[in-house]
Design an enzyme around this catalytic site. Structure first.
Site, PDB file in Angstrom:
ATOM      1  CB  SER A 152      -0.848  -0.007   1.267  1.00 53.38           C
ATOM      2  OG  SER A 152      -1.376   1.269   1.515  1.00 53.38           O
ATOM      3  CE1 TYR A 165      -4.383  -1.488   5.145  1.00 58.29           C
ATOM      4  CE2 TYR A 165      -2.954   0.264   4.350  1.00 58.29           C
ATOM      5  CZ  TYR A 165      -3.900  -0.713   4.105  1.00 58.29           C
ATOM      6  OH  TYR A 165      -4.341  -0.920   2.824  1.00 58.29           O
ATOM      7  CE  LYS A 169      -1.944  -3.612   2.922  1.00 57.85           C
ATOM      8  NZ  LYS A 169      -2.375  -4.910   2.367  1.00 57.85           N
TER       9      LYS A 169
HETATM   10  P1  NAI Z   1     -12.270  -4.866   1.353  1.00 58.97           P
HETATM   11  O1  NAI Z   1     -12.605  -4.604   2.773  1.00 58.97           O
HETATM   12  O2  NAI Z   1     -13.320  -4.625   0.333  1.00 58.97           O
HETATM   13  O3  NAI Z   1     -11.753  -6.361   1.172  1.00 58.97           O
HETATM   14  C1  NAI Z   1     -10.918  -6.992   2.084  1.00 58.97           C
HETATM   15  C2  NAI Z   1     -11.445  -8.400   2.289  1.00 58.97           C
HETATM   16  O4  NAI Z   1     -10.552  -9.107   3.162  1.00 58.97           O
HETATM   17  C3  NAI Z   1     -12.824  -8.426   2.936  1.00 58.97           C
HETATM   18  O5  NAI Z   1     -13.716  -9.175   2.144  1.00 58.97           O
HETATM   19  C4  NAI Z   1     -12.578  -9.074   4.294  1.00 58.97           C
HETATM   20  O6  NAI Z   1     -13.666  -9.868   4.759  1.00 58.97           O
HETATM   21  C5  NAI Z   1     -11.347  -9.917   3.995  1.00 58.97           C
HETATM   22  N1  NAI Z   1     -10.639 -10.265   5.226  1.00 58.97           N
HETATM   23  C6  NAI Z   1     -10.342  -9.432   6.268  1.00 58.97           C
HETATM   24  N2  NAI Z   1      -9.733 -10.118   7.230  1.00 58.97           N
HETATM   25  C7  NAI Z   1      -9.619 -11.399   6.800  1.00 58.97           C
HETATM   26  C8  NAI Z   1      -9.074 -12.573   7.367  1.00 58.97           C
HETATM   27  N3  NAI Z   1      -8.516 -12.563   8.576  1.00 58.97           N
HETATM   28  N4  NAI Z   1      -9.114 -13.725   6.646  1.00 58.97           N
HETATM   29  C9  NAI Z   1      -9.672 -13.741   5.412  1.00 58.97           C
HETATM   30  N5  NAI Z   1     -10.252 -12.653   4.847  1.00 58.97           N
HETATM   31  C10 NAI Z   1     -10.211 -11.505   5.530  1.00 58.97           C
HETATM   32  O7  NAI Z   1     -10.982  -3.980   1.039  1.00 58.97           O
HETATM   33  P2  NAI Z   1     -10.097  -3.828  -0.298  1.00 58.97           P
HETATM   34  O8  NAI Z   1      -9.892  -2.393  -0.488  1.00 58.97           O
HETATM   35  O9  NAI Z   1     -10.647  -4.656  -1.389  1.00 58.97           O
HETATM   36  O10 NAI Z   1      -8.720  -4.431   0.226  1.00 58.97           O
HETATM   37  C11 NAI Z   1      -8.017  -5.491  -0.427  1.00 58.97           C
HETATM   38  C12 NAI Z   1      -6.555  -5.339  -0.117  1.00 58.97           C
HETATM   39  O11 NAI Z   1      -6.044  -4.181  -0.787  1.00 58.97           O
HETATM   40  C13 NAI Z   1      -6.227  -5.149   1.357  1.00 58.97           C
HETATM   41  O12 NAI Z   1      -5.044  -5.849   1.670  1.00 58.97           O
HETATM   42  C14 NAI Z   1      -5.991  -3.663   1.462  1.00 58.97           C
HETATM   43  O13 NAI Z   1      -5.196  -3.323   2.556  1.00 58.97           O
HETATM   44  C15 NAI Z   1      -5.326  -3.397   0.150  1.00 58.97           C
HETATM   45  N6  NAI Z   1      -5.318  -1.997  -0.266  1.00 58.97           N
HETATM   46  C16 NAI Z   1      -6.464  -1.414  -0.702  1.00 58.97           C
HETATM   47  C17 NAI Z   1      -6.432  -0.091  -1.127  1.00 58.97           C
HETATM   48  C18 NAI Z   1      -7.638   0.567  -1.708  1.00 58.97           C
HETATM   49  O14 NAI Z   1      -7.496   1.699  -2.228  1.00 58.97           O
HETATM   50  N7  NAI Z   1      -8.813  -0.050  -1.669  1.00 58.97           N
HETATM   51  C19 NAI Z   1      -5.207   0.716  -1.041  1.00 58.97           C
HETATM   52  C20 NAI Z   1      -4.054  -0.012  -0.624  1.00 58.97           C
HETATM   53  C21 NAI Z   1      -4.130  -1.322  -0.230  1.00 58.97           C
END
Ligand code: NAI
Length: 305
Positions: A152, A165, A169
């Site tokens: 990230s 976080y 990351k």
């Molecule tokens: P999101 O919240 O839509 O998706 C994350 C998913 O991970 C959720 O479905 C959640 O239930 C699942 N999750 C959380 N803890 C878990 C666990 N212990 N075991 C299994 N599943 C688990 O968020 P998003 O944005 O799609 O995030 C995806 C990745 O991208 C994350 O690692 C986030 O940190 C990263 N990210 C996202 C950014 C953005 O702009 N959306 C920016 C930088 C990084």
């Protein structure tokens, strides 16, 4: 040329929402058999339900693809093993692992509890460690693997209220940099993406102008490329969002040699601080040894001169 994943098995953690869901749909639409892992909890990572992973599996199947759901948390070694085992049970192997699962508990460092710090490190860093370690031996045995870590901009550059976080990351970059070496010549690549996308996790930080442009599919396109058989690049950090793609590097400046006879005074360092911090001739290094050897060559050249 069309990139496809026929005969390949992909495990995508946190694929019940946002970016993971989008990665899963794209890989499945191009022939991959997919394990859709998701705990189904809140943005903070609390609670759990089968519905998020099940919905994505149904979407993939409705489009003619193959997928199974897995609901384990990535936060324990047993969870990591169970997630990878579900790919072996359903499809016999793991070719692609996308460590995407993520949670977010924001607070200033002053106010952040150790429990909240660890709760985020456990998902982002240790979750990737547990899943990757569970998949690693199989990838070594089959001499093939494509691993994508999700870092990230917050980890690479910092973000207020994101100490837990950001620490987790950037640690993924360190893990990637080592695994790229250990997987080299064994058919395994390991890369990082730094995504920007409007999802439930990020939506509060988005503005009206760019928010609608930041669709997860733009990030999934580059994730899919990093998972392609013919893409053998490893150890890259790729920033992606809304049609913007760039490589982010860790670089070392040209540096200065201040002599080896005695350690410089802090004042001597202050006098040369501009040169020490000058990145205009900065370069990347393939591993720690290359960086250290490069600096020592300069020191030894100085001695000869
Ligand atoms: P999101 O919240 O839509 O998706 C994350 C998913 O991970 C959720 O479905 C959640 O239930 C699942 N999750 C959380 N803890 C878990 C666990 N212990 N075991 C299994 N599943 C688990 O968020 P998003 O944005 O799609 O995030 C995806 C990745 O991208 C994350 O690692 C986030 O940190 C990263 N990210 C996202 C950014 C953005 O702009 N959306 C920016 C930088 C990084």
């Amino acid at each position: 040329m069309t990139i496809r994943y026929d005969g390949r098995v992909a495990v995508i953690t946190g694929a019940g929402n946002g970016l993971g869901r989008s990665h899963a749909l794209l890989l499945a639409s191009r022939g991959a058999k997919v394990v859709v892992n998701d705990l189904g909890g809140s943005v903070e990572g609390r609670g759990g339900s089968h519905s998020a992973a099940d919905a994505v599996v149904r979407e993939i199947q409705a489009a003619g693809g193959e997928a199974v759901a897995n609901y384990d948390s990535v936060t324990t070694p047993e969870g990591g093993k169970a997630i990878i085992q579900s790919a072996y049970d359903a499809f016999g192997k793991v070719d692609i692992l996308i460590n995407n699962a993520g949670n977010n508990i924001q607070n200033s460092f002053r106010k952040m509890s150790v429990a909240d710090f660890l709760a985020v490190v456990d998902v982002h860093l240790m979750g990737a460690v547990y899943c990757t370690q569970a998949a690693w031996q199989g990838m070594l045995d089959q001499q093939y693997g494509r691993i994508v870590m999700t870092t990230s901009a917050a980890g690479l550059f910092g973000g207020h209220g994101l100490g837990n976080y950001a620490a987790a990351k950037i640690a993924l970059v360190g893990l990637m940099n080592t695994l790229k070496l250990e997987g080299r010549n064994r058919g395994i690549t390991v890369n990082c993406i730094a995504p920007m996308a409007t999802t439930r996790m990020s939506q509060e930080a988005m503005d009206d102008k760019t928010g609608p442009l930041l669709q997860p599919e733009f990030v999934s396109a580059v994730v899919a490329l990093l998972c392609a058989e013919d893409h053998t690049g490893s150890g890259d950090i790729i920033s992606a969002g809304a049609g913007y793609y760039s490589k982010i590097g860790i670089l070392e400046g040209a540096g200065v040699c201040l002599g080896t006879e005695q350690a410089p005074t802090p004042d001597a360092l202050a006098a040369r601080w501009g040169e020490i911090c000058d990145l205009s001739q900065a370069q990347p290094f393939d591993d720690a040894f290359s960086s250290v050897a490069h600096s020592m060559r300069k020191v030894l050249r100085g001695l000869k001169g």
